[in-house]
Scaffold this motif. Structure first.
Motif: not given
Length: 182
Positions: A41-42, A44-48, A66, A70, A73-74
């Motif tokens: 999940d982490v 996926k969001h970071a590499t979006m 970015h 991310t 924030n995590c």
């Protein structure tokens, strides 16, 4: 790859069943599966950021920003992360910062970002760069133009095919002003 593993958890559990194939040492328990899900999940969001467009040199600094945001924030919201993921993010952030600092060794990253039509100097302002850093980024582009391109003549519009090379360096300078401006 991690998404694939999570999608096929049942099959992987069957393959690593101790009794059948002797691969029990590779079997993941429920906590390890939960860690894999959190990590997926982490990441996926970071590499979006990379799935939106074709990566290029001008995107290096925004991409690193970015990913850094991310991860930060995590880490700040650590209550919802397992300690192993929190520690891994701290190490990843340290590694990212090491490579980010290496972008200062080459002016090309900042020049490419400043000259990118979508970014220009406004990117650095929105990203919260210190005013001195923004001034330095602009000065790098202007210096590169002065040292490498000012003396080059370009043909006026429409003259590329007729051999007329009478454009002035002043026209190029005006063009550079437009490229750098926010």
């Amino acid at each position: 790859m991690l998404e694939f593993v999570l999608e096929y958890r049942t099959t992987i559990d069957r393959i690593t069943d101790k009794r059948k194939l002797g691969l029990g040492e590779y079997e993941l328990d429920d906590e390890e599966w939960m860690l894999a899900k959190e990590l997926c999940d982490v990441l996926k969001h970071a590499t979006m950021f990379f799935s939106c467009s074709m990566p290029n040199l001008a995107m290096v600094i925004p991409a690193m920003d970015h990913i850094d945001t991310t991860f930060t924030n995590c880490i700040i919201n650590k209550a919802r992360l397992q300690p192993a993921i929190h520690t891994a993010l701290g190490l990843a952030k340290k590694t990212l910062n090491h490579y980010y600092s290496l972008t200062d060794l080459s002016n090309i990253y900042r020049c490419a970002t400043v000259l990118h039509p979508r970014h220009k100097l406004q990117y650095f302002k929105q990203a919260g760069w210190q005013p001195e850093w923004i001034t330095t980024a602009e000065a790098l582009v202007r210096n590169q133009y002065t040292t490498s391109y000012r003396s080059h003549r370009i043909p006026p519009d429409g003259a590329l095919n007729d051999g007329d090379n009478s454009a002035s360096a002043h026209q190029v300078c005006e063009h550079t002003q437009i490229l750098v401006a926010d």
